[in-house]
Enzyme design. Structure first.
Site, PDB file in Angstrom:
ATOM      1  N   SER A 242       0.853  -1.178   0.000  1.00 50.33           N
ATOM      2  CA  SER A 242       0.000   0.000   0.000  1.00 50.33           C
ATOM      3  C   SER A 242       0.891   1.230   0.000  1.00 50.33           C
ATOM      4  CB  SER A 242      -0.909   0.010   1.240  1.00 50.33           C
ATOM      5  OG  SER A 242      -0.124   0.108   2.426  1.00 50.33           O
ATOM      6  N   LYS A 243       0.267   2.402  -0.005  1.00 51.92           N
ATOM      7  CA  LYS A 243       1.062   3.634  -0.044  1.00 51.92           C
ATOM      8  C   LYS A 243       1.960   3.779   1.176  1.00 51.92           C
ATOM      9  CE  LYS A 243      -1.723   6.451  -3.154  1.00 51.92           C
ATOM     10  NZ  LYS A 243      -2.454   7.717  -3.347  1.00 51.92           N
ATOM     11  N   ARG A 244       1.497   3.277   2.320  1.00 47.26           N
ATOM     12  CA  ARG A 244       2.332   3.400   3.515  1.00 47.26           C
ATOM     13  C   ARG A 244       3.567   2.506   3.419  1.00 47.26           C
ATOM     14  NH1 ARG A 244       1.471  -0.811   7.273  1.00 47.26           N
ATOM     15  NH2 ARG A 244      -0.216  -2.233   6.688  1.00 47.26           N
ATOM     16  N   HIS A 245       3.510   1.484   2.573  1.00 46.02           N
ATOM     17  CA  HIS A 245       4.663   0.604   2.373  1.00 46.02           C
ATOM     18  C   HIS A 245       5.606   1.134   1.307  1.00 46.02           C
ATOM     19  CE1 HIS A 245       1.794  -2.729   3.826  1.00 46.02           C
ATOM     20  NE2 HIS A 245       2.701  -2.582   4.756  1.00 46.02           N
TER      21      HIS A 245
END
Length: 406
Positions: A242-245
């Site tokens: 995801s974007k946080r990754h």
């Protein structure tokens, strides 16, 4: 390999070039380079509502920044729609496809029935054996591929091994919509065949599509390309990326100050390995790269590893080359314009070049390098800052304390 190696990278222009797409492009590019072949670029822009010129530009820009080139001009899949329709009509004439006159209401009723019975949602073949003379008035037909109902479809995949899918699990997919527009699975097969693609290297999420496409290849009597479905990229916690990754566009990594050669090295290690080797130049990667060393398990994206790798590349880059990389990077950093302007002065560039050996030892990104070099661009003389009260002479400190209200 006896026949010429031709790979392709085929992104959908519905957004930026994400990091998974960059890795797929890298693998296709490296495989073609290793075998003296070519990588083609096809823009799969059949989704006209979501495909944009800006997204196409972003994809081309991202590939260029990564240093990945392709042979010839990019091919627009939408521009080949007439050829796709021609093949759909050919399948229809051969009895390998049929016209389906189901109305939207009938299709919705099929879907609802399957959901209520907790079955997979599949077309029930209502028009598979019916005569078109029974067609209701005013309904424009779609064309469906007549998928085999018995037996199995086997995919000999270079990464996933032998994949067997029962034909009963594959319904009769639409290959030409009622509005005359071809669908993805037909268009991909026709384009790959016409473009002479010998090897299809793409994400494992396309494995079900591979079964459907294999059936179309066989129906047309065309040679099957070699298929290799590479693992997806997950976050460091094993969850879907995801974007946080780090599921960002390639342009975001450029804006964060990473070097393209470091990104190529890092992406190469996501799902592929060569023993315990972690750091290697791109030319060495091309020499080593093979599908046999690509794993089945999802790769894990780790920002810390990327930063450390980028720091290594910065420390081992010649000072003059790193200065060039910094200058190329600054327009993509919102705080970089003043420094870019200052570097137009030859004396300033010389000062930065002299300071580069010490600056690059501590920086892991071009942003860190730029910030640590800020003192070279500060106005002179430096503005003085008065010392805190505890360092004032006793008389002045007493006056200050007397004026304070506690």
């Amino acid at each position: 390999m006896s026949s010429p190696v031709v790979t392709r990278f085929a992104p959908s222009p519905t957004g930026y070039l994400h990091i998974g797409g960059g890795r797929t492009a890298l693998f296709n590019w490296a495989f073609a380079k290793r075998h003296g072949g070519r990588m083609l670029l096809r823009i799969e822009d059949t989704d006209r509502e979501r495909s944009t010129a800006a997204a196409i530009d972003a994809i081309l820009d991202g590939l260029t920044w990564l240093g990945l080139d392709w042979a010839g001009e990019p091919v627009s899949q939408y521009g080949r729609a007439e050829r796709h329709r021609e093949v759909a009509e050919q399948l229809l004439a051969q009895g390998r496809a049929y016209r389906c006159y189901c109305t939207p209401a009938e299709l919705e009723a099929m879907r609802a029935k399957a959901e209520s019975e907790k079955r997979p949602i599949r077309y029930n073949g209502a028009w598979r054996g019916r005569d078109p003379s029974e067609a209701p008035a005013g309904v424009k037909p779609a064309i469906r591929f007549k998928s085999p109902q018995e037996g199995e479809t086997v995919i000999d995949d270079q990464v996933q091994g032998t994949v067997v899918i029962p034909n009963k699990d594959l319904d009769d997919l639409i290959i030409l919509r009622s509005d005359g527009n071809p669908t993805y699975n037909l268009s991909v097969v026709v384009d790959d065949h016409d473009m002479g693609v010998s090897h299809i290297i793409r994400g494992v999420d396309h494995l079900t599509n591979a079964a459907r496409q294999t059936q179309i290849y066989k129906a047309m009597g065309w040679r099957m390309p070699v298929m290799a479905h590479i693992p997806l990229i997950h976050g460091p916690d094993g969850a879907k990326l995801s974007k946080r990754h780090g599921a960002l566009g390639v342009d975001a990594y450029r804006a964060m100050g990473y070097l393209p050669e470091a990104m190529r090295n890092y992406l190469a290690r996501l799902g592929w390995s060569h023993g315990d080797d972690e750091i290697f130049p791109t030319a060495q990667f091309v020499e080593w790269f093979g599908l046999e060393n690509t794993g089945k398990s999802p790769a894990r994206f780790d920002f810390a590893k990327l930063e450390n790798l980028n720091g290594h590349y910065m420390r081992h880059t010649a000072d003059a080359s790193l200065l060039q990389s910094l200058v190329a990077f600054l327009p993509h950093w919102e705080e970089g314009k003043p420094m870019l302007k200052a570097l137009e002065d030859e004396a300033t560039r010389t000062r930065l070049l002299r300071a580069m050996p010490g600056l690059k030892e501590r920086a892991k990104t071009l942003i860190e390098l730029a910030k640590s070099a800020g003192f070279l661009f500060a106005a002179r003389p430096f503005p003085s800052t008065p010392p805190p009260p505890k360092f004032w002479p006793m008389a002045e400190r007493s006056c200050f304390l007397a004026s304070c209200k506690f």
